[in-house]
Design a protein around this motif. Sequence first.
Motif, PDB file in Angstrom:
ATOM      1  N   HIS A   1      -6.699  -2.766  -7.670  1.00 57.19           N
ATOM      2  CA  HIS A   1      -7.447  -3.304  -6.534  1.00 57.19           C
ATOM      3  C   HIS A   1      -6.496  -4.084  -5.636  1.00 57.19           C
ATOM      4  O   HIS A   1      -5.559  -4.725  -6.103  1.00 57.19           O
ATOM      5  CB  HIS A   1      -8.575  -4.221  -7.009  1.00 57.19           C
TER       6      HIS A   1
ATOM      7  N   GLN B   1      -6.445  -6.798  -2.236  1.00 59.07           N
ATOM      8  CA  GLN B   1      -7.194  -7.656  -1.325  1.00 59.07           C
ATOM      9  C   GLN B   1      -6.210  -8.567  -0.592  1.00 59.07           C
ATOM     10  O   GLN B   1      -5.132  -8.885  -1.111  1.00 59.07           O
ATOM     11  CB  GLN B   1      -8.215  -8.515  -2.064  1.00 59.07           C
TER      12      GLN B   1
ATOM     13  N   GLY C   1      -8.639   5.416  -6.580  1.00 58.62           N
ATOM     14  CA  GLY C   1      -9.874   4.657  -6.709  1.00 58.62           C
ATOM     15  C   GLY C   1     -10.782   5.330  -7.725  1.00 58.62           C
ATOM     16  O   GLY C   1     -10.745   6.556  -7.903  1.00 58.62           O
TER      17      GLY C   1
END
Length: 714
Positions: free
Chosen positions: A173, A175, A626
Amino acid sequence: MSDPHQTIRWGHDALELEIALDEHGPARLVRIGAPGEKTSGTPRPGAPLPLVEVTTAGLGRHWSGRHLINTVLGARLRHRSHRAARDGDWHLLSVELHEPETGLTAEVVYRSPDGLPVLRSEVLLRNEGEATLHLESVGSLVTGCLTGGDPAALDDADLLRAENEWFAECRWHRQPLRVSSPERSGRFRTTSGRSTHVVAGQGVWSSCGHLPMGGLTDRESGRARLWQIEHNGGGWRWECGVRDDTAYAALYGPTDADHGWRHPLEPGAEFRTVPVALALVPDGGVDAAFAALTRYRRATRRPHPDHRRLPVIFNDYMNCLMGDPTTAKLLPLVDAAAEAGAEYFVIDAGWYDDGDNWWSSVGAWEPSVSRFPGPKGIHEVLDRIRERGMVPGLWLEPEAVGVNSPVADSLPEEAFFRRDGLRVEEGGGRYHLDLRHPAARAHLDAVVDRLVGEWGVGYLKLEHNTDPGSGTSSHPGEAPAAGLLGHNRAQLDWLDGILDRHPGLVIENCASGGMRMDHALLSRLQLQSTSDQQDLLRYVPIAASAPTAVTPEQGAVWAYPLPEDSPDEVAVTMANALLGRIHLSGRIDELSPEKRDLVHEAVALYKSVRADLPGALPAWPLGLPGWEDPWTALALRTPDITYVTAWRRSGGEAVRDLDLPHLAGAEVRVEVLYPSSSRATAVWHPDTAELTLTLPANPSAVLLRLTQQPSEGS
């Protein structure tokens, strides 16, 4: 120190760091990266963090919060000496720091392989004082200069972490760093703060919840930093945030805040942290950083012929016998595996159990009589495996002892995990051995030496299915997390001993799939089970992401065709493993001729390309996979050849453009390697470095080979 402000410059042609020395302040890492690499802005003299951060029961932090930096002892440690050296291909730098009031000495040891932009770090603490220091956290690496000194660079920074769960491993992930470390200044400026992003392990498994890894990338420049904590237990932590207008990362083993870890450092005693590694690339993004980390992992593991041979393995468990092996069930599979081209045949769980519940009876590792009847018992199957030209293997869960096992009563209490004076039971009938105890280790050594030395077993799958929690206390006052760290280190020593005695033995690391996916184990063991995932389509992102955590040639991926699978699905499950290590299973003995041919074709194709894999570097032409992505792609590249596996898992577009920037401007020949019956088409665009791929079938997968062609006039 004649000059109160000196700088240590150290490194080689791929990595350089600078440490600022100040007789009135701590030594500070002020720059790290490629030689000549430009960073945004210039760190202020007081900005970066000290080289070492330490907390004790009596000396904590200057500024409270979730972080474990800004420590009192870290700020008080002063440079005492340093030395640089070479050890073969490795560059070494040792920096000794001292705090006179407590007598604490910290030796920071940096290592870097020549030509690789990777730094390995660990810290050795010594108590030169007169009183015991009760350690609660020690950073293995603290670097406070990851984005330079320009606050604007923080707005382009992305934080990377990898969730890792049973059946769902290696889920990366990304961010913005500013999500966890927001800008707080406005009319009034502040450079301090309490916010940071923390990822920590837990329990005995090193990678349950998250991989012991993380990273920081720059969206604009492609700069990337990736780190890994090289520890085989859940006692680890990393934090990444912002201090004084620059990003920092601090990497730890077990801590009191996260794991209840405490360690009394008595006068004259030493404590060494778990090692960590940091890869740094000036451009190329995560692909370049993972490539550097892959090269580092290869340079730091125990040499073994398996890393070059890459034999095909059949294991009877997944979507096959599922822990219920018998002579009658195994013999047809042995023949089918040999016909498919397998070179090892592994009998998985259950081979030792005569009752109805092998789960609670493990520990003695003697073969079942009822499962393997007749005068030869299990050796009838082992002999058949050898007769068919394969090497036999067995499954073991060495640290587990079932409550119904005779071993539970024959070993002393001190040989098991204990807390508050009681033996720890977990997982519905399991005890856990403490490998610090000589009786526990002697028992397991005898088992391995019997199976390998007397039975001729050449492969062991070492499993670990239960997490007995915070650790063990071998004596009153020992924190369970400290006992766990001791057991973790004893386990590594035990594994080294096995391979010293049996250098040709191949050992697979498994813990309910990928719950122990760490470099401490993988620097010793030859293979890593990447997952227990039983769905061939759900396995796709796991197989494609596995090279983020393990070198491709060590990543064992299940390929388990079933009679009810369509031909396209058989091709998908086989393609899942073609850029890693084939772990063949499923009901290959019951397949139709068409589907059996697809299996045989995949194994033969794998054998024709596997010599390229041990030197290949991974890349992801569609970005890191993903979990629900309809398209996924993994590339392995050598100087002249690039292999690409691409998967289409769901409906939607049948055409995708794959980015292969390392081939920009090159003339390339594209071949469809597997399946040969594929209707896939591929068109190469050298100007944009894109491969336009069409996969008409849904689901489907294809393995391609891209070969660079000599340019005109060359």
